[in-house]
Design an enzyme around this catalytic site. Structure first.
Site, PDB file in Angstrom:
ATOM      1  CG  MET A 200      -2.674  -7.693   9.223  1.00  0.00           C
ATOM      2  SD  MET A 200      -0.978  -7.271   8.821  1.00  0.00           S
ATOM      3  CE  MET A 200      -1.143  -6.808   7.120  1.00  0.00           C
TER       4      MET A 200
ATOM      5  CE1 TYR B 127       7.069 -40.035 -18.728  1.00  0.00           C
ATOM      6  CE2 TYR B 127       9.048 -40.425 -20.029  1.00  0.00           C
ATOM      7  CZ  TYR B 127       8.052 -40.897 -19.185  1.00  0.00           C
ATOM      8  OH  TYR B 127       8.050 -42.203 -18.792  1.00  0.00           O
TER       9      TYR B 127
ATOM     10  CG  HIS C  45     -14.275 -11.933   3.579  1.00  0.00           C
ATOM     11  ND1 HIS C  45     -14.568 -13.261   3.765  1.00  0.00           N
ATOM     12  CD2 HIS C  45     -12.995 -11.769   3.989  1.00  0.00           C
ATOM     13  CE1 HIS C  45     -13.521 -13.872   4.282  1.00  0.00           C
ATOM     14  NE2 HIS C  45     -12.546 -12.987   4.435  1.00  0.00           N
TER      15      HIS C  45
ATOM     16  CB  SER D 139       8.575 -44.065 -15.412  1.00  0.00           C
ATOM     17  OG  SER D 139       7.532 -43.216 -15.001  1.00  0.00           O
TER      18      SER D 139
ATOM     19  NE  ARG E 235      -6.514   3.558   4.540  1.00  0.00           N
ATOM     20  CZ  ARG E 235      -7.786   3.338   4.168  1.00  0.00           C
ATOM     21  NH1 ARG E 235      -8.234   2.119   3.987  1.00  0.00           N
ATOM     22  NH2 ARG E 235      -8.598   4.340   3.977  1.00  0.00           N
TER      23      ARG E 235
ATOM     24  NE  ARG F 234      -5.981  -4.674  -3.162  1.00  0.00           N
ATOM     25  CZ  ARG F 234      -6.568  -4.962  -2.018  1.00  0.00           C
ATOM     26  NH1 ARG F 234      -5.879  -5.035  -0.901  1.00  0.00           N
ATOM     27  NH2 ARG F 234      -7.868  -5.196  -1.968  1.00  0.00           N
TER      28      ARG F 234
ATOM     29  CB  CYS G  74       4.082 -41.852 -13.831  1.00  0.00           C
ATOM     30  SG  CYS G  74       4.849 -43.330 -13.172  1.00  0.00           S
TER      31      CYS G  74
ATOM     32  N   GLY H 205      -8.015  -7.608   4.188  1.00  0.00           N
ATOM     33  CA  GLY H 205      -8.913  -7.789   5.320  1.00  0.00           C
ATOM     34  C   GLY H 205      -8.321  -8.533   6.493  1.00  0.00           C
TER      35      GLY H 205
ATOM     36  CE  LYS I   3      -3.386  -0.101   2.943  1.00  0.00           C
ATOM     37  NZ  LYS I   3      -4.820  -0.117   2.558  1.00  0.00           N
TER      38      LYS I   3
END
Lengths: 881, 881
Positions: free
Chosen positions: B106, B856, B461, B769, B95, B345, B836, B104, B25
């Site tokens: 703090m 891969y 919210h 693999s 703030r 922001r 995998c 939201g 901020k």
């Protein structure tokens, strides 16, 4: 050019080829000939020939035949005979000889060179036609069996030649073969040859050169027979080395009453006592002694019967022992009063004899201590550390045989090798009872704890093999009749069925009904002397795994230098505690768990105090609770009802808890330090019990070194947190007691990840102890409880060299241990590192631990002396560090 | 000297401190001021101050107070006011502002600087005593709550200030706060102060400097509140960075009808469309918009209501987007017609918007492709790959709200965050239904598949958090009444109870009763464009784990370049086959097993043929049978009776087999290639089915690349033997069919030991693999089925950073994989290596696979696009190889 054939004896200068090339038998014959000891002349086809035939589908290397011919000429010259000669024929034996002795595993042919022509010459030359035809009859049968493969239709039938021999005995109304007249022997030769023709479609070979090459080929091939392969697998012998074949002029122990044949040890192979020890038979061939068919006489009797030969044999034996620096096992034949040595080799012996001979040889000035320690196979010490029968409560024996291999053992009776193996696989301790054993019984002998035979002497198959395996064995037990088909035996008036329990005392030869009271072994005499030497040499410390004061005391008597693993869960299982443990598990919250733990606390404190007292002055590593809580709960409906009543809990609640705690893979579940991450109070109370016990015994003057071990860590954060919690409790308790007791907090490294992040774990650990059981399970992905369905196949088909739960897998698990040690010490150079787990008492694993620089190994109490010797041998063998 | 305080606005030259120092901020306010955008002047206390207070028990660094005083003087000068002045007082907001946005989480204090003196001045300065007293009343309540900790006695009660406010409304007979007369507001301030005195024992601070430092301290402390900590854990934000505190001159959106306050996104955060998007309230303070209490108006309306301000806002937004190169989320206030920007922001957005904005910015020339790819969080693609409701079978909606976060989802209704978490833990998919959500609901929102609220707008919210989490969310649903206490809701005429099933369409805001028919997502539009870019960048190939032709086709549509894992056991479970599988397991010998396998063979062949056709031209890796045979047998008495009847077996025999096959730790038991070591016919028949299928489809013109994978190997000897057996069968079948089909035989590396001996294994493998699921289980000693009892504690207490079965443990398991790859390729430089397992679709794991040079990864079909982006991002981030 490589020589494929090396001669010996008869004035030939002995070759300098080594044992790997000539095999044990050929090499030692060459050595004996070189020492001027009387050996019948002969020659050896090398193991190179064997390997060549294996690699070339049985084909011989170029030049072998010419070399054999030349060597044969030398033997003929030395003996004044000729091979196949109608006047003065040379007869030979053809024997196997591997670089490492494999007694009875491969084939032999004797009296080779006889045919319808030479038999007459032999009759004339020896003046005994009956002898000549008896030799011929034996030769044809042996050759047909070994070379031509004419055998019994199945294992339970007699061979065709035995059958014909039995017919002849009954036809002539005699009991013994030696009572058969010459004519009967001639007829037998004819009948045997007819049998060969029928079975093979070919006539029995009359040409002696054909006979010779047939026998050489058969002996080479016998290297690959299943018996030999089994033996090699059991004894860890490489199949790649091959066997040599020794062809040697025959001498005869069966030419009459001035002839004999025998075997002897230069010391007593059971006890190690320094005296000629052996057996012989007058007027017999060598195979008669070892086959166990006629019961031979003690070698002492030879001094009376043939004093000159006995004196010469004694002198030869002394010379051989001086040359080889070790007890020898010799075979000899006396032909018409003249001694011939047929074989010498390092004598197999019991562990007791192994120790005594090694220590005696040092005291006699023959060996130095390091050489003596190298003579000790640590794995075999187990035999002398076996219990013996309590002399104060020795029951009355029900039978007695020869004390063929010492030690007392209790087991359930089985009558076949297969049953022995099957019962042992189920966890039973078994005794294999046989009329006599044969090489086909090897797997059963390995499975059995003890062996009992009705026939055979101290050098029979059963006795030799059992001593090699370190098993208790009684042979030639009088009055024992074995009825394998009906699975029972009778001994005197008693009938004993399969599954009945007997006790064998292999040191006295006595057999007892039921389980006799045993007392543990002690370290004394030569073993104690040896132990002082190994302790000077070894660098590894030896600790023990002990959960009780009794175990701790036993282990200390065996030389343990501390406890490497004290498992606290075993204490939890005792009846007066399990109730409180179960209350803890069933508690709904921390307060409930703490209330139950408070009841366990004083009991644990007393346990620890007793162990600390037993280990006064030595370190004691206590592992905090490890198993899943599930293990402490009942599982059958009946047990659940009982426990629910005891606890005043509803059975539904108990059952629900059991179900909730049941895990798919408990080995990888909520156990070890994970218990304390979720329920910190468990380790806190255990730490309190340890600290209170330490303060208590310290006040009594006991010197206590507690080492608190946190199990099953995979991240340094677990250890950091739990160490903090545990140390806070210990410091508080010791502070309150005003006690200053140095203690360590360390961890068990038993997961692959812990090895990989050992550098970080070491920041929070005063010591590492590798838990090789769990590390083996996770590294292989192998549950020790579940291997029975496939591990035997892995072992039998050579996928793995040995059971990784017995001998540490150095290639895989060992790599992780090395990584763990290196990284741990990179962070903390002085980090104390050991292993606990079954591998801590296994010699090859101990050697590995030495090489990678561990500080100690920890093993079960009875294996402590084994570990001490193994550690010393490892130190002598060197290796980093 | 470090400056602890940095000023902005009001002619101050903006500091060059970074975002880590100033917080998001503060940094962005400084940037805006630097760009000449109107921001109320103020100053920021840096995150260094926060970290200093954490490290020093709340104490401030030396010099901070002097710096704050100086900065305050600058603000006073710029605004022509004085802090605490009786004539022209400065009011400020205080703030929080962390380096990474935590909306939201703090605390904030507004209107600070009011007391009994300044309130009169504010009344005079604004000409509105009612406004001044309303500000004062709000300030006292907010300060008492945030700074002084005067809160409701429990979560279910109203705060004391709300209670007093309600009393005042009822006393004055009004419904809205804005209808309260000035006198009532004055009385409320008195009553609030009395409440503070009662609750804290101290009078409300009149001194404005005390007020300021009280608020600064409270905001710094709020960094450590549990809500903020939960948020950081969920979002992987370090607790070490700390927050900054920004003190800024107040501007008022609530001074009358020419005032407003609002929030806006520079593009649509749900769809990504390029247009100003947001909401505002006339005559309101900023908190009124985000709190969701009054339903705000669309930003488009602002163009009508205050056209000049709207035009200026549009221009400011364009400038901000050009500067930051990304969509912005701004807060603004219009005070008497003048626009003030309070915050900018980077805007949070749905995955759909994330993709569209990134692609559009490239097409608008703002970003290059690489930068756009870096903007894509691959894990969030999951959202757009979720199913949507089938338009051809769309049911009638039962309700409609705002489409706050897109995607369709089906779940069972719950009414509390705790229930959501509990049900999800039991494996249920749940929808969290609330009147409105608050930060205390975070854990429930994380557990739910979708969120539905009765109140709140697109920036409430619930909406913001749900979009951040990529969850489907509908807010402000008309006619929805939630009765949490009775665990039910009504929507129109319908009553819906806890556990009932609903479908939410977050893209339209519609709610459906029951489970609506869903259709899978497609890769099209901007996503398809993006995918062509990522495919140019990435080096890793992406395969899929697919056991059926359907899965294979889906995965191919998502861009899969082959099958990395086709599990054959799933085929075995199909009803028509399981009978034959069970016959195989119950067979007494090999002949019996072969007889059963022959029945399975044609079915498996057809399976493989269908998969080969679906993957025409691409490689297909088929894993031979892996699970323990036990898994195929029934376990309850009922099922056993049924199966025994089906098989014509006695139930006793079946039960005995089940018991015999039961294992203590099946994960480490008789499974994988161990099955084929003991029963070679199983893999032989599977190999035959593969080869026959390959020959069959090749004859149809399909290009087939079979890769046969042998699982669970720990020694090269297993692979050598089984490879030989399998290849012999394949060669025989292909030979007989006259087919020339190149095929590979490789192995799954999934045990620590296999990684350690990978150099030897590679001699017998055409590919590796890594089976990271089992490798994680064994490396950690962690059974995936049994972690529920302790893994949550490990995660909550930071013992491990994430679930190792979700994100690959690079530190431990990753080391073993690296060892395996390096050693495998040391033997065989071109060895093809992939992974995998679940990790193949997880971005951080994919980045690791790229760095260590795998060829891969293989993942589930729906994760293929995620894997493609993750592979591209990994390639852009570089790293060896």
């Amino acid at each position: 050019m490589t020589a494929w054939v090396h001669g010996f004896g008869g004035g030939v200068v002995s070759s300098d080829a080594d044992k790997a090339t000539l095999g044990g038998k050929g090499f030692n014959l060459a050595v004996m000939a070189g020492l001027g000891i009387p050996v019948p002349p002969g020659f050896t086809l090398t193991t190179d020939v064997c390997r060549h035939t294996i690699a070339h589908a049985g084909a011989y290397p170029d030049g072998v035949r010419a070399e054999v011919d030349a060597a044969l000429r030398v033997v003929e010259a030395a003996t004044g005979t000729r091979f196949g000669d109608a006047q003065n024929p040379l007869l030979v034996s053809v024997r196997s000889g591997a670089p490492i002795s494999m007694p009875g595993m491969m084939d032999t042919v004797l009296n080779l060179g006889l045919n319808d022509t030479t038999v007459a010459a032999l009759a004339a030359a020896t003046g005994s036609p009956r002898f000549a035809w008896d030799c011929y009859r034996r030769f044809v049968a042996m050759y047909a069996d070994v070379v031509l493969g004419v055998v019994a239709p199945d294992d339970h039938s007699a061979s065709p030649f035995e059958r014909l021999l039995e017919d002849a005995r009954s036809h002539h109304g005699v009991d013994k073969d030696s009572d058969l007249p010459e004519s009967a022997l001639r007829e037998l030769v004819t009948a045997y040859k007819a049998e060969v023709k029928t079975a093979t479609g070919h006539a029995f070979p009359e040409d002696v050169t054909d006979q010779l090459w047939g026998a050489i080929g058969a002996v080479f091939r016998s290297w690959g027979n299943p018996r030999a392969e089994t033996y090699r697998r059991i004894n860890g012998i490489s199949s790649a080395m091959g066997t040599a074949v020794t062809v040697q002029a025959m001498v005869f122990g069966n030419l009459g009453e001035d002839c004999a044949t025998g075997v002897a040890f230069t010391r007593d192979p059971a006890l190690g006592t320094r005296a000629l020890y052996g057996e012989f038979l007058v007027n017999a061939q060598g195979e008669d002694v070892v086959a166990g068919i006629r019961t031979p006489e003690s070698i002492d009797t030879l001094a009376t019967v043939m004093p000159a030969a006995h004196a010469e044999l004694t002198a030869v034996c002394a010379r051989l022992e001086a040359h080889f620096g070790d007890m020898q096992d010799v075979e000899f034949t006396i032909q018409r009063g003249t001694l011939w040595m047929l074989q010498t080799r390092t004598g197999k012996r019991t562990a007791r004899a192994m120790i005594k001979v090694a220590v005696d040889l040092v005291n006699e000035g023959v060996l130095d201590r390091a050489a003596a320690i190298r003579r000790i196979d640590p794995a075999r010490l187990d035999e002398v550390l076996h219990p013996t029968i309590d002399p104060k409560a020795r029951p009355k024996a029900i039978g007695k045989g020869l004390p063929a291999s010492p030690g007392a053992t209790i087991g359930r009776v089985v009558f076949s090798a297969d049953d022995a193996q099957a019962w042992q696989a189920k966890g039973e301790r078994v005794l294999l009872v046989r009329t006599e054993t044969s090489p086909e019984d090897i797997h059963g002998m390995k499975a059995a704890d003890g062996i009992l035979t009705a026939r055979g002497g101290m050098t029979s198959h059963a006795a030799v093999v059992a001593r090699g395996m370190g098993k208790c064995c009684i042979t030639g037990c009088s009055g024992l009749r074995v009825d394998g088909a009906r699975q029972r035996m009778t001994l005197g008036d008693l009938t004993i069925k399969q599954g009945d329990t007997l006790t064998l005392d292999g040191s006295t030869g006595e057999v007892f009904l039921g389980a006799a009271p045993l007392i543990p072994a002690k370290v004394s005499g030569e073993l104690a002397e040896l132990m002082t030497w190994v302790d000077e040499v070894r660098r590894l410390r030896i600790r023990t795994n002990a959960d009780t004061p009794t175990d701790a005391i036993t282990a200390r008597a065996f030389g343990a230098e501390g406890i490497g693993l004290c498992r606290t869960e075993h204490m939890f299982f005792q009846p007066e505690r399990i109730l409180a443990v179960r209350q803890m598990i069933l508690a709904k919250d921390e307060a409930g768990r703490r209330a139950a733990l408070v009841k366990i606390l004083p009991m644990q404190r007393d346990d620890f105090a007793a162990i600390f007292r037993a280990m006064d002055g030595l370190p004691v590593t206590i592992r905090l609770l490890d198993p899943p809580l599930h293990e402490f709960l009942p599982h059958t409906d009946h047990d659940m009802a009982e426990v629910a009543a005891e606890l005043g809990e509803s059975i539904e609640n108990l059952r629900a808890t059991v179900v909730e705690l049941t895990e798919a893979n408990p080995m990888l579940g909520h156990r070890g330090c994970r218990l304390a991450i979720t329920f910190p109070e468990i380790y806190e109370v255990q730490a309190q019990a340890i600290a209170e016990a330490a303060a208590l015994v310290a006040a009594e003057g006991v010197v206590v070194h507690p080492e608190i071990m946190i199990p099953f860590v995979f991240t340094p954060k677990e250890l950091a947190r739990l160490r903090g919690q545990v140390a806070a409790v210990v410091d508080r308790v010791l502070g309150a007691a005003g006690a200053t007791i140095p203690y360590l907090v360390g961890t068990m490294i038993e997961l692959p990840r812990a090895c990989l992040v050992a550098d970080q774990i070491a920041h929070h650990a005063d010591f590492f102890s590798f838990g090789t059981n769990d590390l083996t399970q996770t590294t292989f992905g192998l549950s020790r409880d579940d291997v029975a369905s496939f591990l035997p196949t892995y072992l039998e088909t050579d996928l793995i060299p040995s059971d990784p739960f017995v001998a540490l897998d150095q290639e895989g698990v060992g790599q992780l241990i090395k990584i763990g040690v290196e990284r741990g010490r990179a962070t903390k150079p002085g980090l104390k590192v050991g292993i606990c787990g079954e591998h801590g008492g296994e010699p090859s694993s101990i050697a590995f631990c030495h090489r990678i620089g561990l500080d100690y190994v920890s093993c079960s109490p009875f294996r402590v002396p084994i570990a001490r010797v193994a550690a010393a041998r490892a130190a002598l063998d060197g290796g980093t560090p």
